[in-house]
Design an enzyme around this catalytic site. Structure first.
Site, PDB file in Angstrom:
ATOM      1  N   GLU A 273      67.755 -28.797  52.948  1.00 34.90           N
ATOM      2  CA  GLU A 273      67.303 -28.323  51.637  1.00 34.90           C
ATOM      3  C   GLU A 273      68.087 -27.076  51.242  1.00 34.90           C
ATOM      4  OE1 GLU A 273      62.567 -29.570  51.902  1.00 34.90           O
ATOM      5  OE2 GLU A 273      63.142 -27.495  51.464  1.00 34.90           O
TER       6      GLU A 273
ATOM      7  N   HIS B 146      54.489 -27.172  44.659  1.00 35.72           N
ATOM      8  CA  HIS B 146      55.224 -27.622  45.852  1.00 35.72           C
ATOM      9  C   HIS B 146      55.064 -29.108  46.132  1.00 35.72           C
ATOM     10  CE1 HIS B 146      56.309 -23.486  46.523  1.00 35.72           C
ATOM     11  NE2 HIS B 146      55.034 -23.143  46.463  1.00 35.72           N
TER      12      HIS B 146
ATOM     13  N   LYS C 116      56.516 -32.618  44.968  1.00 37.91           N
ATOM     14  CA  LYS C 116      57.571 -33.210  44.134  1.00 37.91           C
ATOM     15  C   LYS C 116      56.969 -34.307  43.258  1.00 37.91           C
ATOM     16  CE  LYS C 116      60.944 -32.201  47.708  1.00 37.91           C
ATOM     17  NZ  LYS C 116      61.613 -32.744  48.905  1.00 37.91           N
TER      18      LYS C 116
ATOM     19  N   GLY D 105      56.854 -25.805  52.488  1.00 40.58           N
ATOM     20  CA  GLY D 105      55.860 -26.235  51.510  1.00 40.58           C
ATOM     21  C   GLY D 105      55.212 -25.095  50.749  1.00 40.58           C
ATOM     22  N   GLY D 106      55.765 -23.878  50.903  1.00 44.34           N
ATOM     23  CA  GLY D 106      55.333 -22.786  50.037  1.00 44.34           C
ATOM     24  C   GLY D 106      54.169 -21.950  50.550  1.00 44.34           C
TER      25      GLY D 106
ATOM     26  N   LYS E   4      61.633 -21.864  60.911  1.00 41.46           N
ATOM     27  CA  LYS E   4      62.595 -21.678  59.811  1.00 41.46           C
ATOM     28  C   LYS E   4      63.636 -20.597  60.149  1.00 41.46           C
ATOM     29  CE  LYS E   4      59.974 -24.680  58.049  1.00 41.46           C
ATOM     30  NZ  LYS E   4      60.366 -26.094  58.123  1.00 41.46           N
TER      31      LYS E   4
ATOM     32  N   GLU F 100      65.911 -24.780  54.422  1.00 40.02           N
ATOM     33  CA  GLU F 100      65.140 -25.474  55.467  1.00 40.02           C
ATOM     34  C   GLU F 100      65.787 -26.815  55.771  1.00 40.02           C
ATOM     35  OE1 GLU F 100      61.008 -25.945  54.246  1.00 40.02           O
ATOM     36  OE2 GLU F 100      60.952 -23.866  53.574  1.00 40.02           O
TER      37      GLU F 100
ATOM     38  N   ARG G 164      62.909 -35.695  59.262  1.00 39.90           N
ATOM     39  CA  ARG G 164      62.196 -36.962  59.078  1.00 39.90           C
ATOM     40  C   ARG G 164      62.822 -37.759  57.940  1.00 39.90           C
ATOM     41  NH1 ARG G 164      59.472 -33.043  56.085  1.00 39.90           N
ATOM     42  NH2 ARG G 164      59.449 -33.578  53.874  1.00 39.90           N
TER      43      ARG G 164
ATOM     44  N   LEU H 204      65.464 -15.921  44.546  1.00 40.31           N
ATOM     45  CA  LEU H 204      66.249 -16.536  43.464  1.00 40.31           C
ATOM     46  C   LEU H 204      65.261 -16.950  42.371  1.00 40.31           C
ATOM     47  CD1 LEU H 204      68.716 -18.686  45.615  1.00 40.31           C
ATOM     48  CD2 LEU H 204      69.002 -16.347  44.768  1.00 40.31           C
TER      49      LEU H 204
HETATM   50  C1  MV4 Z   1      62.752 -19.680  47.732  1.00 37.48           C
HETATM   51  C2  MV4 Z   1      62.664 -19.557  46.325  1.00 37.48           C
HETATM   52  C3  MV4 Z   1      63.416 -18.561  45.729  1.00 37.48           C
HETATM   53  N1  MV4 Z   1      64.193 -17.746  46.471  1.00 37.48           N
HETATM   54  N2  MV4 Z   1      63.548 -18.852  48.427  1.00 37.48           N
HETATM   55  C4  MV4 Z   1      59.245 -22.842  48.222  1.00 37.48           C
HETATM   56  C5  MV4 Z   1      58.869 -23.703  49.362  1.00 37.48           C
HETATM   57  C6  MV4 Z   1      59.839 -23.451  50.422  1.00 37.48           C
HETATM   58  N3  MV4 Z   1      60.278 -24.693  50.955  1.00 37.48           N
HETATM   59  C7  MV4 Z   1      60.926 -22.662  49.820  1.00 37.48           C
HETATM   60  N4  MV4 Z   1      60.507 -22.289  48.514  1.00 37.48           N
HETATM   61  C8  MV4 Z   1      61.215 -21.427  47.740  1.00 37.48           C
HETATM   62  N5  MV4 Z   1      62.050 -20.600  48.407  1.00 37.48           N
HETATM   63  C9  MV4 Z   1      64.244 -17.906  47.802  1.00 37.48           C
HETATM   64  N6  MV4 Z   1      65.018 -17.084  48.522  1.00 37.48           N
HETATM   65  C10 MV4 Z   1      61.829 -20.419  45.629  1.00 37.48           C
HETATM   66  C11 MV4 Z   1      61.089 -21.363  46.344  1.00 37.48           C
HETATM   67  C12 MV4 Z   1      60.291 -22.259  45.557  1.00 37.48           C
HETATM   68  C13 MV4 Z   1      60.594 -23.615  45.503  1.00 37.48           C
HETATM   69  C14 MV4 Z   1      61.645 -24.170  46.217  1.00 37.48           C
HETATM   70  C15 MV4 Z   1      61.927 -25.506  46.156  1.00 37.48           C
HETATM   71  C16 MV4 Z   1      61.162 -26.327  45.338  1.00 37.48           C
HETATM   72  C17 MV4 Z   1      60.130 -25.811  44.635  1.00 37.48           C
HETATM   73  C18 MV4 Z   1      59.823 -24.456  44.693  1.00 37.48           C
HETATM   74  C19 MV4 Z   1      58.774 -23.932  43.953  1.00 37.48           C
HETATM   75  C20 MV4 Z   1      58.481 -22.612  44.017  1.00 37.48           C
HETATM   76  C21 MV4 Z   1      59.235 -21.767  44.826  1.00 37.48           C
END
Ligand code: MV4
Length: 453
Positions: A279, A239, A241, A168-169, A120, A291, A295, A207
């Site tokens: 994303e 995480h 969908k 994926g968190g 990442k 990210e 795929r 955020l």
């Molecule tokens: C974040 C965020 C808030 N601020 N980054 C969660 C999984 C990973 N792919 C990135 N994620 C997040 N990154 C910052 N700077 C909140 C999340 C996040 C989230 C992001 C997308 C979809 C669902 C989520 C659920 C919880 C937290």
């Protein structure tokens, strides 16, 4: 004359996505090889394939992740390409390399690009260099707790400590103030080491109420890149969908054009090839890249419905060396599409409910698509992901798409196992959902879960 396509594709996956890829192959006149575990001997993706090979026992690590067995199946059947689908080996750069080393075509990006986006930090560095906006944060890896403290003080609390090998968190920790940063750093690092065998972490400004918006792109081997607009994937639980839509209720056409131009320009200069998804978090009118997925994604059908494109057929054409043959101006966005992910889970507790399906009737009619490998009498094994069907609806407007989804959900009949159809019915009836007024936290509150992240 365009380059010839393949004679035979081995599909290294199961369930609805294996069927989806088979359908594209059929329409292109390409033969199909299914692989399956012993738990899937009677599965629809095996029944409908031209040929099938059993590659091992039920646990995924012994079958759908068993690289030697899959490569042997390809050799035995004379396949000339492998489509990995999503999950399993789809983003395994080593697998893509081995496929190519065996003289087969991997239907996806280059191993180097898969590897880059799997890291990442490297992904963010590449995108920043190419002019894609990021969340404020550390410039790369953070080496120690002191470094974490200094960066957090610079970007301002709250911050998020994330694993470089994550996604994926997992391996993600929030620090809401200076009193929490060293603990967050230590825990994120330990979780990352345990989950990925890699404890490299980085820091971002947290955020607190973003939407998760992603952009679908296709790139051919000649540097031509087009995008197919965005999907709003904010409705998730832990995480996973649950529901996705195209376009996002939060975006207008001008924002889509601007984001699309930024991303296609960047991927063109990167020399990226095949399908990809970037994303973003979207909050207060600003996009921040987090990210890239290298795929085909579960939710690709909403894009297909709105753009009238077959993304799997495009992946296959690109892998065979064909040109896209169209430009961004040729891509049109018509109407609105919603995907409901239907899983074999209790709709309230989300406990998995594998078992035998005694009755199955999928909805139909105008603007309704169901991607599923279920049939009456089939077995949903306990060993894999609980996704059993995707209901995708398409209509001229978002309210019409919601009305269509309600109608189609009523027609859906699955017995013998519990599914999340009732959850989707409740979502469709909710006023905030109908208003398009939601963030990544909305669904967890809706289902009464403790907030995560
Ligand atoms: C974040 C965020 C808030 N601020 N980054 C969660 C999984 C990973 N792919 C990135 N994620 C997040 N990154 C910052 N700077 C909140 C999340 C996040 C989230 C992001 C997308 C979809 C669902 C989520 C659920 C919880 C937290």
């Amino acid at each position: 004359m365009a380059a010839p396509l393949f004679n035979k594709i081995l599909i290294a996956n199961r369930g609805e996505i294996a069927l989806r890829i088979q359908r594209a192959c059929r329409e292109l006149g390409i033969g199909t090889v299914a692989v399956h575990s012993t738990a899937d001997a009677e599965a629809m993706h095996v029944r409908l394939a031209d040929e099938s090979v059993c590659i091992g026992p039920p646990p995924a690590k012994d079958s759908y992740l068993n690289i030697p067995a899959i490569l042997s199946a390809a050799a035995i059947t004379g396949a000339d390409a492998i489509h990995p689908g999503y999950g399993f080996l789809a983003e395994n750069a080593g697998f893509a390399e081995m496929v190519e080393a065996h003289g087969l075509t991997f239907i996806g990006p280059s191993p180097a690009h898969i590897r880059m986006m799997g890291d990442k930090i490297a992904a963010k560095e590449a995108m920043a260099r190419l002019g894609v906006p990021l969340v404020a944060g550390s410039d790369g890896a953070v080496a120690d707790a002191g470094g974490a403290r200094a960066i957090a003080a610079r970007v301002g609390y709250p911050v998020l400590v994330k694993a470089a090998a994550g996604g994926g968190g997992r391996g993600m920790k929030v620090a809401r103030g200076a009193g929490e940063i060293e603990e967050a750093f230590r825990v994120a690092r330990a979780e990352a080491r345990a989950a990925f065998g890699n404890d490299v972490v980085y820091i971002e400004k947290y955020l607190d109420r973003p939407r998760h918006i992603e952009l679908q792109v296709l790139a051919d081997a000649y540097g031509d890149v087009v995008h197919f607009g965005e999907r709003d994937c904010s409705l998730q639980r832990r995480h996973q969908k649950i529901l996705e839509e195209a376009g996002s209720p939060a975006l207008n056409a001008a924002q889509r054009v601007h984001l699309g131009e930024t991303v296609t320009g960047a991927l063109g200069r990167l020399g990226y090839r095949n399908a990809g998804t970037l994303e973003f978090l979207y909050q207060d009118g600003e996009f921040a890249f987090i990210e890239m997925n290298t795929r085909l994604q579960v939710e690709h059908p909403v894009t297909e419905m709105v753009c009238g494109v077959d993304l799997v057929a495009e992946q296959i054409r690109i892998a065979a060396g064909q040109r896209l043959g169209y430009t961004q101006r040729d891509v049109r966005f018509e109407g609105h599409a919603i995907e409901c992910r239907i899983t074999a889970e209790d709709p309230e507790s989300f406990a998995p409910t594998p078992g035998r399906v005694s009755l199955y009737h999928a909805p139909g009619g105008p603007g309704v698509r169901v991607d599923s490998a279920l049939y009456a009498g089939c077995m949903v094994p306990p060993n894999y992901d609980s996704l059993v069907a995707k209901l995708i609806v398409h209509a001229r407007t978002r309210p019409e798409a919601i009305a269509r989804a309600r109608r189609a959900l009523e027609e859906f009949a699955v017995a013998g196992i519990k599914t999340t159809v009732p959850l989707h019915q409740r979502i469709m009836e909710d006023a905030s959902f109908q208003a398009g007024d939601y963030t990544i936290h909305w669904l967890e509150r809706f289902v009464g879960d403790a907030g995560v992240g």
